[in-house]
Design a protein around this motif. Structure first.
Motif, short mmCIF file in Angstrom:
data_model
loop_
_atom_site.label_atom_id
_atom_site.label_comp_id
_atom_site.label_asym_id
_atom_site.label_seq_id
_atom_site.Cartn_x
_atom_site.Cartn_y
_atom_site.Cartn_z
N GLU A 1 0.89 -1.23 -0.15
CA GLU A 1 0.03 0.05 0.03
C GLU A 1 0.84 1.29 -0.04
OE1 GLU A 1 -3.90 1.51 2.38
OE2 GLU A 1 -2.60 -0.05 3.20
N HIS A 2 0.43 2.45 -0.70
CA HIS A 2 1.40 3.52 -0.81
C HIS A 2 0.69 4.67 -0.20
CE1 HIS A 2 -1.00 4.95 -4.02
NE2 HIS A 2 -0.73 3.93 -4.90
N PHE A 3 -0.71 4.85 -0.07
CA PHE A 3 -1.50 5.65 0.80
C PHE A 3 -1.20 7.16 -0.02
CE2 PHE A 3 0.83 3.27 3.97
CZ PHE A 3 -0.31 2.81 4.70
N TYR A 4 -1.16 7.28 -1.31
CA TYR A 4 -1.23 8.62 -1.99
C TYR A 4 -2.65 8.68 -2.54
CZ TYR A 4 3.49 9.62 -2.45
OH TYR A 4 5.12 9.85 -2.12
N GLN A 5 -3.73 7.73 -2.35
CA GLN A 5 -4.82 7.94 -2.83
C GLN A 5 -5.17 7.98 -3.97
OE1 GLN A 5 -6.48 11.09 -0.35
NE2 GLN A 5 -5.25 10.64 1.35
N GLU A 6 -4.32 8.09 -5.05
CA GLU A 6 -4.45 7.94 -6.38
C GLU A 6 -3.07 7.41 -7.14
OE1 GLU A 6 -3.87 11.79 -8.50
OE2 GLU A 6 -4.70 12.76 -6.45
N VAL A 7 -3.12 7.16 -8.39
CA VAL A 7 -2.00 6.57 -9.02
C VAL A 7 -0.73 7.61 -8.73
CG1 VAL A 7 -0.74 5.81 -11.34
CG2 VAL A 7 -3.42 5.32 -10.62
N PRO A 8 0.45 7.23 -8.23
CA PRO A 8 1.29 8.01 -7.79
C PRO A 8 2.28 8.39 -8.92
CG PRO A 8 1.89 5.89 -6.70
CD PRO A 8 0.67 5.82 -7.56
N VAL A 9 1.89 8.34 -10.06
CA VAL A 9 2.77 8.73 -11.17
C VAL A 9 2.11 9.84 -12.07
CG1 VAL A 9 3.67 7.74 -13.40
CG2 VAL A 9 3.33 6.29 -11.23
N VAL A 10 3.12 10.77 -12.57
CA VAL A 10 2.55 11.89 -13.47
C VAL A 10 3.20 11.81 -14.78
CG1 VAL A 10 2.48 14.43 -13.54
CG2 VAL A 10 2.21 13.19 -11.23
N GLU A 11 2.37 11.83 -15.75
CA GLU A 11 3.20 11.91 -17.03
C GLU A 11 3.14 13.49 -17.54
OE1 GLU A 11 2.24 9.71 -21.10
OE2 GLU A 11 1.04 11.29 -20.85
N PHE A 12 4.25 14.04 -17.96
CA PHE A 12 4.52 15.24 -18.39
C PHE A 12 4.83 15.37 -19.99
CE2 PHE A 12 5.59 15.64 -13.97
CZ PHE A 12 5.49 17.05 -13.68
N ARG A 13 3.94 16.16 -20.69
CA ARG A 13 4.20 16.39 -22.08
C ARG A 13 4.68 17.76 -22.46
NH1 ARG A 13 -1.81 15.60 -24.61
NH2 ARG A 13 -2.15 17.24 -22.58
N ASN A 14 5.71 17.46 -23.44
CA ASN A 14 6.25 18.74 -23.99
C ASN A 14 5.22 19.53 -24.85
OD1 ASN A 14 8.87 20.26 -24.15
ND2 ASN A 14 9.06 19.53 -26.37
N ASN A 15 4.41 18.92 -25.62
CA ASN A 15 3.51 19.68 -26.32
C ASN A 15 2.31 18.66 -26.54
OD1 ASN A 15 4.54 17.84 -28.42
ND2 ASN A 15 6.01 19.62 -28.80
N GLU A 16 1.34 18.97 -27.38
CA GLU A 16 0.10 18.30 -27.61
C GLU A 16 0.47 17.03 -28.15
OE1 GLU A 16 -3.67 16.97 -27.72
OE2 GLU A 16 -2.98 18.68 -26.54
N GLU A 17 1.49 17.14 -28.93
CA GLU A 17 1.85 15.94 -29.98
C GLU A 17 2.97 15.11 -29.34
OE1 GLU A 17 0.26 19.23 -32.11
OE2 GLU A 17 2.12 19.10 -31.03
N LYS A 18 3.47 15.53 -28.00
CA LYS A 18 4.55 14.74 -27.21
C LYS A 18 5.56 14.69 -28.20
CE LYS A 18 1.10 12.26 -24.58
NZ LYS A 18 0.80 10.79 -24.34
N GLN A 19 6.04 15.80 -28.86
CA GLN A 19 7.44 15.70 -29.83
C GLN A 19 8.41 16.26 -28.97
OE1 GLN A 19 6.34 17.32 -33.56
NE2 GLN A 19 5.63 15.36 -34.54
N GLY A 20 9.82 15.92 -29.15
CA GLY A 20 10.94 16.59 -28.59
C GLY A 20 11.02 17.89 -29.60
N ASP A 21 12.12 18.69 -28.89
CA ASP A 21 12.21 20.17 -29.41
C ASP A 21 12.87 19.93 -30.67
OD1 ASP A 21 10.84 21.50 -27.49
OD2 ASP A 21 12.57 21.41 -26.05
N TYR A 22 13.71 19.10 -31.06
CA TYR A 22 14.25 18.79 -32.43
C TYR A 22 13.72 17.62 -33.27
CZ TYR A 22 16.85 15.40 -29.33
OH TYR A 22 17.45 14.31 -28.69
N GLU A 23 12.72 16.94 -32.64
CA GLU A 23 12.34 16.00 -33.52
C GLU A 23 11.94 16.23 -34.79
OE1 GLU A 23 8.92 12.35 -32.96
OE2 GLU A 23 9.26 13.87 -31.50
N GLN A 24 11.47 17.59 -35.17
CA GLN A 24 10.99 17.80 -36.64
C GLN A 24 12.34 18.33 -37.37
OE1 GLN A 24 7.67 20.04 -37.10
NE2 GLN A 24 6.38 19.01 -35.64
N ASN A 25 13.48 18.33 -36.67
CA ASN A 25 14.58 18.98 -37.45
C ASN A 25 15.85 17.96 -37.50
OD1 ASN A 25 13.41 21.02 -35.30
ND2 ASN A 25 13.99 22.23 -37.27
N LEU A 26 15.38 16.70 -37.36
CA LEU A 26 16.58 15.60 -37.55
C LEU A 26 17.19 15.92 -38.93
CD1 LEU A 26 14.92 12.63 -35.70
CD2 LEU A 26 16.56 14.38 -34.93
#
Length: 488
Positions: free
Chosen positions: A218-243
């Motif tokens: 048991e972890h007592f956080y009362q919800e899933v203790p994991v947070v997903e962060f996104r860089n943008n709506e498309e979840k693309q890296g800052d140089y992904e379109q510039n490879l």
């Protein structure tokens, strides 16, 4: 990467079935080659997707200018180089949260998180409880909240497929080895109630693959203790379109170096020469022959194929210019960024970057709100009275500023702008209210000091009324009386 599934098919989200977990693992595996490629670019090991670089550019004798790393490092510095500040809503208390984040060195964590967001477009944050140092050997060890950045190649969040994207559970895959160097997997499932740890021979869960019974904690956080962060709506890296631009620039630079090598190794052709019967002399390993007279039409020339250097440089500048324009990350080595321009003028030159930062900060703020809520939940379980609802999260882009101008603006705005607001214009002030309290305390101390000084002066100014006259005063009085008697 978040895996979206139908809530009805998920079954018991506090104890997901093997079929549900295996399906999510397979979906996550499809994204791993792309994430691997993006992070390899950051580490200076470029390759195509689904390929593994066998050698580095250095080993292949190629030029590699790591513009991917340049973009990410600059974005990390611009976004979280200045610490994020938190201000509680009116009447609410978040001091235990800020103290807990200071203890866990959240500033360093935010930089690691932004590095993953900038390079791979997504970041995972795991919340957990750890034993407080110094209490390990006590009867009741004390626990403290902790936060860790987890590589998204080894962890993912599962959400429902509604517009709310409600978290159902999260899965972390940890590859391990035993003493016989045989590999196995720890598959940890995080639910709103606790963690379930499976030890499996492979990444696919089944009763036959399990090496021991699953463990629940048991972890007592009362919800899933994991947070997903996104860089943008498309979840693309800052140089992904510039490879392609990164690759093109490096190919051009490699060809320029190779062109110089080929020029040094160029073959010389001799016209009208005949080789002597005996071996000619050599100087530094080069053959020397006697040239015939010009009347015989003898000439010599190199066979070479070289580019015009000015044209090559123009092409390189064009590629590099497009790269900085489309990533919005400025080339600070450019002569346009001279060291004598003001901070306000610098902002206009960085206007495109500031617009991109506003997008990044918006998505980063969504994750931080979840972070504060998780810390609130666990601290309230520990008996703290914490309420993070309405907390103001303030980002300060780490850009050069003209501090004297800002201070002057704060002075000029006092008649129509609350000091609590205007002090927030300074990038190094995280809590304006704390500064106001310090200023008020300083004013009170100054008033007390002035009153004390004025009191001493007042006492000194009246002290001679009760003091006996000095000798000079007695002499003057006696002289005056003597003169009066003589007059009589």
């Amino acid at each position: 990467m978040a895996i979206a599934i139908d809530r009805e098919f998920a079954g018991d989200i506090n104890n997901p079935s093997f079929d549900v977990i295996n399906f999510c693992i397979e979906e996550h595996a499809k994204e791993i080659p792309r994430l691997q490629m993006l992070f390899d670019y950051y580490e200076g090991k470029p390759h195509k997707i689904n390929q593994i670089p066998r050698t580095t550019p250095h080993e292949r004798d190629e030029v590699f200018v790591n513009n991917a790393k340049y973009v990410t490092d600059m974005m990390v510095g611009f976004t979280v180089g200045a610490p994020i500040s938190y201000t509680a809503a009116k009447g609410k208390n978040i001091d235990p949260i800020t103290q807990a984040m200071d203890t866990m060195r959240i500033k360093k964590h935010d930089k690691e998180l932004e590095k993953g967001l900038s390079s791979m477009g997504v970041g995972i944050e795991l919340h957990y409880l750890a034993i407080k140092p110094g209490t390990e050997n006590t009867n009741v060890p004390e626990t403290v909240p902790k936060i860790a950045w987890i590589d998204p190649r080894g962890m993912f969040v599962v959400v429902d497929d509604t517009v709310e994207r409600i978290k159902l559970f999260a899965v972390r895959l940890i590859k391990k080895r035993d003493l016989k160097r045989q590999t196995f997997w720890n598959i940890v499932v995080y639910t709103s109630q606790g963690t379930i740890t499976y030890v499996s021979k492979t990444k696919r869960l089944s009763q036959a693959n399990l090496m021991e019974n699953p463990k629940f904690k048991e972890h007592f956080y009362q919800e899933v203790p994991v947070v997903e962060f996104r860089n943008n709506e498309e979840k693309q890296g800052d140089y992904e379109q510039n490879l392609s631009q990164i690759d093109g620039y490096n190919i051009l630079q490699t060809d320029r170096i190779q062109d110089k090598k080929n020029f040094v190794k160029a073959i010389m052709i001799l016209y009208g020469f005949t080789l002597p019967e005996e071996k000619p002399a050599e100087i530094n390993g080069s053959m020397v022959v006697q040239a015939p007279s010009k009347e015989e039409g003898a000439t010599a020339e190199f066979v070479s194929n070289t580019f015009t250097e000015s044209e090559v440089q123009t092409l390189a500048d064009s590629i590099l210019g497009d790269f900085h324009k489309t990533t919005y990350v400025p080339n600070l080595n450019d002569k346009q960024f001279a060291g004598n321009i003001s901070g306000e003028a610098m902002k206009y030159k960085l206007f495109g970057l500031l617009l991109v930062l506003s997008i990044k900060i918006g998505y980063l703020e969504d994750g931080i709100i979840q972070r504060l809520r998780l810390l609130q939940n666990i601290l309230n379980v520990k008996g703290q009275n914490v309420d993070s609802e309405g907390t103001v999260i303030k980002f300060k882009p780490n850009l050069p500023i003209n501090r004297s101008d800002i201070i002057q603006q704060i002075r000029d705005s006092q008649e129509f702008m609350p000091l609590l607001v205007s002090l927030g214009w300074l990038d190094d002030i995280d809590n304006p209210q704390e500064i106001i309290d310090m200023m008020n305390k300083q004013k009170e101390e100054d008033i007390k000091l002035n009153q004390k000084v004025m009191g001493i002066q007042s006492e000194d100014s009246h002290s001679n009324l009760d003091d006996p006259p000095d000798d000079n005063e007695e002499g003057s009085k006696d002289g005056n009386n003597k003169q009066k008697d003589e007059g009589k």
